[in-house]
Motif scaffolding. Sequence first.
Motif, mmCIF file in Angstrom:
data_model
loop_
_atom_site.group_PDB
_atom_site.id
_atom_site.type_symbol
_atom_site.label_atom_id
_atom_site.label_comp_id
_atom_site.label_asym_id
_atom_site.label_seq_id
_atom_site.Cartn_x
_atom_site.Cartn_y
_atom_site.Cartn_z
ATOM 1 N N MET A 1 0.852 -1.169 0.000
ATOM 2 C CA MET A 1 0.000 0.000 0.000
ATOM 3 C C MET A 1 0.906 1.243 0.000
ATOM 4 O O MET A 1 1.823 1.346 0.802
ATOM 5 C CB MET A 1 -0.903 -0.012 1.235
ATOM 6 N N THR A 2 0.609 2.174 -0.857
ATOM 7 C CA THR A 2 1.403 3.399 -0.929
ATOM 8 C C THR A 2 1.006 4.352 0.201
ATOM 9 O O THR A 2 -0.056 4.197 0.818
ATOM 10 C CB THR A 2 1.189 4.113 -2.280
ATOM 11 N N ASP A 3 1.859 5.345 0.445
ATOM 12 C CA ASP A 3 1.529 6.357 1.455
ATOM 13 C C ASP A 3 0.222 7.055 1.110
ATOM 14 O O ASP A 3 -0.610 7.308 1.984
ATOM 15 C CB ASP A 3 2.644 7.399 1.559
ATOM 16 N N HIS A 4 0.052 7.351 -0.180
ATOM 17 C CA HIS A 4 -1.179 8.016 -0.613
ATOM 18 C C HIS A 4 -2.402 7.158 -0.297
ATOM 19 O O HIS A 4 -3.416 7.673 0.195
ATOM 20 C CB HIS A 4 -1.120 8.315 -2.116
ATOM 21 N N ASP A 5 -2.317 5.864 -0.554
ATOM 22 C CA ASP A 5 -3.431 4.956 -0.266
ATOM 23 C C ASP A 5 -3.724 4.898 1.236
ATOM 24 O O ASP A 5 -4.879 4.902 1.655
ATOM 25 C CB ASP A 5 -3.130 3.544 -0.772
ATOM 26 N N GLN A 6 -2.652 4.846 2.024
ATOM 27 C CA GLN A 6 -2.821 4.778 3.474
ATOM 28 C C GLN A 6 -3.452 6.071 3.999
ATOM 29 O O GLN A 6 -4.365 6.033 4.831
ATOM 30 C CB GLN A 6 -1.468 4.532 4.140
ATOM 31 N N HIS A 7 -2.999 7.201 3.494
ATOM 32 C CA HIS A 7 -3.579 8.485 3.906
ATOM 33 C C HIS A 7 -5.050 8.569 3.506
ATOM 34 O O HIS A 7 -5.888 9.014 4.297
ATOM 35 C CB HIS A 7 -2.803 9.644 3.293
ATOM 36 N N ALA A 8 -5.354 8.123 2.303
ATOM 37 C CA ALA A 8 -6.744 8.147 1.832
ATOM 38 C C ALA A 8 -7.630 7.258 2.697
ATOM 39 O O ALA A 8 -8.764 7.633 3.032
ATOM 40 C CB ALA A 8 -6.813 7.716 0.372
ATOM 41 N N ARG A 9 -7.131 6.111 3.094
ATOM 42 C CA ARG A 9 -7.904 5.193 3.946
ATOM 43 C C ARG A 9 -8.192 5.837 5.307
ATOM 44 O O ARG A 9 -9.300 5.749 5.831
ATOM 45 C CB ARG A 9 -7.151 3.881 4.120
ATOM 46 N N ILE A 10 -7.202 6.504 5.878
ATOM 47 C CA ILE A 10 -7.388 7.180 7.166
ATOM 48 C C ILE A 10 -8.414 8.305 7.031
ATOM 49 O O ILE A 10 -9.340 8.415 7.842
ATOM 50 C CB ILE A 10 -6.044 7.725 7.700
ATOM 51 N N LEU A 11 -8.256 9.128 6.006
ATOM 52 C CA LEU A 11 -9.194 10.247 5.814
ATOM 53 C C LEU A 11 -10.608 9.745 5.553
ATOM 54 O O LEU A 11 -11.577 10.340 6.042
ATOM 55 C CB LEU A 11 -8.714 11.153 4.687
ATOM 56 N N ASP A 12 -10.756 8.644 4.822
ATOM 57 C CA ASP A 12 -12.082 8.055 4.597
ATOM 58 C C ASP A 12 -12.698 7.608 5.923
ATOM 59 O O ASP A 12 -13.897 7.804 6.158
ATOM 60 C CB ASP A 12 -12.003 6.869 3.634
ATOM 61 N N ALA A 13 -11.880 7.007 6.792
ATOM 62 C CA ALA A 13 -12.378 6.544 8.092
ATOM 63 C C ALA A 13 -12.818 7.725 8.947
ATOM 64 O O ALA A 13 -13.844 7.658 9.632
ATOM 65 C CB ALA A 13 -11.298 5.739 8.814
ATOM 66 N N VAL A 14 -12.070 8.819 8.899
ATOM 67 C CA VAL A 14 -12.430 10.010 9.674
ATOM 68 C C VAL A 14 -13.718 10.628 9.133
ATOM 69 O O VAL A 14 -14.613 10.983 9.899
ATOM 70 C CB VAL A 14 -11.273 11.044 9.669
ATOM 71 N N CYS A 15 -13.817 10.714 7.829
ATOM 72 C CA CYS A 15 -15.017 11.315 7.223
ATOM 73 C C CYS A 15 -16.273 10.476 7.462
ATOM 74 O O CYS A 15 -17.383 10.992 7.382
ATOM 75 C CB CYS A 15 -14.789 11.534 5.725
ATOM 76 N N ALA A 16 -16.100 9.207 7.799
ATOM 77 C CA ALA A 16 -17.243 8.321 8.047
ATOM 78 C C ALA A 16 -17.777 8.425 9.477
ATOM 79 O O ALA A 16 -18.816 7.845 9.794
ATOM 80 C CB ALA A 16 -16.852 6.871 7.752
ATOM 81 N N ILE A 17 -17.100 9.163 10.347
ATOM 82 C CA ILE A 17 -17.565 9.304 11.731
ATOM 83 C C ILE A 17 -18.772 10.246 11.735
ATOM 84 O O ILE A 17 -18.667 11.396 11.330
ATOM 85 C CB ILE A 17 -16.455 9.875 12.639
#
Length: 105
Positions: free
Chosen positions: A1-17
């Motif tokens: 997983m690239t850094d960009h993918d990992q960052h996107a996954r984290i931001l998606d999780a935050v936006c889902a709260i």
Amino acid sequence: MTDHDQHARILDAVCAIPEGFVRTYGDVSPAAPRLAGRLLATEHAPDVPWWRVVRADGSLAAGEAQRARLEAEGVPFRRGARARVDLEHARVPVGADRARLPSLP
């Protein structure tokens, strides 16, 4: 997983709260909670609800600015000298379905 993918996954999780609830840094990035903290400290997109992510003990990384936003959403806090979110009532369980979230007291 690239850094960009990992960052996107984290931001998606935050936006889902959902509004009125929180998750911990470990919830949004189990393998790298510090990465989540660093990312949220530097991410300034207006659509990322960074204030909904708290430390594992419910304490706030961003102090009064974070507390004010959480209180405005109705997030409950524990009594005590330090501001700490009542995780028993406000924490969204990992993998929880929005339709089945408990209502806040």
